[in-house]
Scaffold this motif. Structure first.
Motif, short mmCIF file in Angstrom:
data_model
loop_
_atom_site.label_atom_id
_atom_site.label_comp_id
_atom_site.label_asym_id
_atom_site.label_seq_id
_atom_site.Cartn_x
_atom_site.Cartn_y
_atom_site.Cartn_z
N SER A 475 0.81 -1.30 -0.09
CA SER A 475 -0.28 -0.11 0.07
C SER A 475 0.89 1.49 0.30
N ALA A 476 1.59 1.47 0.82
CA ALA A 476 2.91 2.08 1.27
C ALA A 476 3.50 2.32 -0.07
N SER A 477 3.69 1.78 -1.62
CA SER A 477 4.27 1.68 -2.64
C SER A 477 3.53 1.72 -4.26
N PHE A 478 2.58 1.83 -3.35
CA PHE A 478 0.92 1.82 -4.64
C PHE A 478 0.85 3.93 -4.34
N LYS A 479 0.94 4.07 -3.44
CA LYS A 479 0.74 5.52 -3.21
C LYS A 479 2.18 6.35 -3.54
N ARG A 480 2.66 5.94 -3.91
CA ARG A 480 4.13 6.48 -4.11
C ARG A 480 4.54 6.45 -5.98
N PHE A 481 3.67 4.80 -5.91
CA PHE A 481 3.45 4.81 -7.88
C PHE A 481 2.75 6.18 -8.98
#
Length: 583
Positions: A475-481
């Motif tokens: 989820s943290a990575s998807f927010k930065r994507f």
């Protein structure tokens, strides 16, 4: 006129397939958790509320109140969990505060030393504390010479030993939970307070401390609920006075074969966890568990402001004055953090030399140097079977959890905001509910389905525990994507599957690798599910260690523990590589 009346209905009909498409990635994870998490938890409630004839009864709960032993164990469980949560947050707050102020490279170096003890097996750490805190242990001898305890006293088994072991296990979790929210605080607000006349201490107490309160609350919640289900540390470092509910549950199932009473005990833990979680969500907000700072409500903190100002002024008077105050403060925080890291690494560093002792028993200092205990570990058919089973189940669990967690995380990004909170709560629910509750519930379910004692049962149980870690990581990575890349591929005619395969997966490869490693560690280190599901003969490595520790503390066990430490070092090193590539 008929056409005009039909036009308003055309919009929802066209949008409906799009809404279904947004839900599709989350459906496998939702169905999996519904069958293997919700259903077992509901069965626990039924098992505690119904007697053998299927009649609704509260006899099992009344049994707890009628016996002073059960009342004391319940009180001891909540008291120890509360102390562990308080001490972990209190000791970990300065560490998280320092890490939030450091550069990314320096913070990563510090985190490596904090993450390694966290992911090291609970059994390995507790095994080391047994040797350090026993009557002839190194720390007990030092404490006796310093006059901290009398010559007849011991640090373990005792409440002190239990708290040392549990705080050591939970302190890294508290630091890593508080850190994201502290990093999100705008330090210009503190500087603005100093511009208006507040000194550094007052600015901290009146600005930074209130804003970081959500992170401290989130850390306290996770540590408290996790501690409710502890049984390894109190069983090995505590006396009967420090017994906890999880120990009673295990004894009720394995020794007394009383599944209904075990279900009632698990229900008490479950209801307490739900109550604490509900209060936390109302006061702080669920978003803080994902590292997001919640919105501050108007009027909150007004009554506490005078107390915070007074605390800041008092701290300012007690601190060093002058030009070098900032430097001295940073030095003090680094010295404190260094001491905490030393304490976290101490049991791990202590157990490694014991694996190379020439003696046939564990003693400190060891007589070095031999590899025969590693040879004994590798050549033993029992240890080989346990190791191979743990590795196989761990890789299968990591793969399954990664697939389910990827779809869940993707849906969390695409769905409207009103659905994100309940969906996120569903996905991290296994992290909130004590593991012992999940384990007993799965035992109920697997006993009927014939999955008890099978690899499939272990993989399913471990996947339930691993999904929250995968979802939080991704989820943290998807927010930065950068979703404009996905939009560009869509405009070029790529299908949804093609965009996932050619855009999302390559760009998120580093985060996917980290999530895979986290899921593998969760499975490889698990003992709770393994006790109930793994079976009696062909068991997992943590379960085999647990059985051997209760019989005798041997150098072979030290060799097994050291091998696990080396494995965790390798995994943490890989994780750091994936993390660097994700930025």
């Amino acid at each position: 006129m008929w056409l005009v009346q039909r036009l308003p209905q055309a919009g929802p009909r066209i949008a409906w397939p799009r809404q279904v498409a947004r839900w599709l990635p989350a459906l496998p994870a939702l169905l999996f958790l519904a069958v293997f998490f919700i259903v077992p938890v509901v069965e626990i409630l039924q098992g505690g509320l119904y007697d053998a004839d299927g009649v609704l009864s509260v006899a099992q709960f009344a049994r707890m109140t009628h016996s002073a032993v059960y009342v004391k164990v319940l009180a001891s469980t909540f008291w120890i969990a509360l102390l562990t949560a308080g001490l972990s947050v209190l000791l970990g707050y300065p560490v998280a505060y320092l890490l939030a102020r450091l550069s990314a490279r320096s913070r990563e170096r510090w985190l490596l030393w904090i993450v390694l003890p966290f992911w090291t097996s609970y059994l390995v750490k507790t095994y080391a504390w047994m040797l350090l805190l026993s009557k002839t242990g190194l720390l007990t001898v030092v404490a006796t010479h310093l006059g901290l305890i009398d010559s007849a006293g011991t640090l373990a088994p005792s409440l002190t030993g239990v708290l040392i072991g549990m705080v050591h296990a939970m302190l890294p979790l508290a630091v890593m939970t508080m850190l994201p929210i502290m990093r999100g605080i705008n330090m210009q607000l503190v500087q603005a307070a100093q511009t208006l006349g507040a000194d550094r201490a007052t600015g901290f107490f009146t600005v930074f401390l209130p804003l970081s309160g959500a992170g401290a609350a989130a850390a306290g919640l996770l540590v408290f609920i996790t501690s409710l289900g502890f049984f390894i540390v109190p069983a090995l470092l505590g006396s009967p006075r420090e017994s906890m509910v999880a120990q009673l549950v295990i004894s009720s199932v394995l020794d007394l074969f009383d599944l209904r009473f075990a279900g009632a005990l698990s229900t008490v833990l479950l209801l307490c966890s739900i109550a604490v979680f509900f209060v936390y969500d109302r006061v702080v907000g669920l978003s803080s568990l994902a590292g997001e700072a919640p919105e501050r409500r108007a009027g909150t903190g007004g009554r506490a402001l005078p107390m915070l100002i007074a605390a800041g002024r008092l701290a300012g008077k007690l601190s060093f004055a002058g030009v070098g105050q900032r430097t001295q403060s940073a030095f003090g925080l680094k010295a404190y953090t260094g001491a905490v890291v030393f304490a976290l690494m101490l049991p791990i560093a202590f157990v490694v030399p014991l694996a190379f002792t020439k003696q046939s028993f564990v003693a400190f200092p060891p007589q070095l140097f031999t590899l025969k205990w590693f040879v004994s570990f590798i050549e033993s058919s029992v240890w080989q079977a346990a190791l191979l089973r743990s590795l196989g189940v761990g890789f299968a669990t990591a793969a399954l959890a990664l697939v389910l967690g990827f779809g869940a995380s993707l849906a969390l990004v695409r769905l409207p905001s009103r659905w994100r909170k309940p969906l996120f709560a569903m996905f991290i629910a296994p992290l909130i509910v004590p593991r012992i509750v999940v384990a007993v519930g799965l035992l109920y379910l697997f006993a009927r389905w014939g999955l008890a004692g099978t690899n499939a049962g272990l993989i399913i149980g471990h996947t339930v525990l691993a999904i929250p870690y995968v979802v939080v990581t991704l989820s943290a990575s998807f927010k930065r994507f950068d979703w404009r890349l996905d939009d560009a591929a869509k405009m070029l005619g790529a299908s949804a599957f093609t965009r996932v395969r050619t855009v999302l997966l390559p760009l998120l490869a580093a985060s996917l690798g980290s999530a895979f490693l986290f899921a593998f560690i969760v499975s490889f280190d698990d003992l709770t599910i393994a006790i109930f599901v793994s079976g009696g003969i062909n068991t997992t490595l943590p379960k085999q260690m647990w059985d051997d520790i209760q019989l005798a503390v041997t150098p072979t066990l030290a060799a097994v523990a050291t091998s696990l430490v080396f494995l965790m070092v390798f995994i943490v090193w890989l994780s750091s590589i994936f993390k660097r590539k994700s930025y």
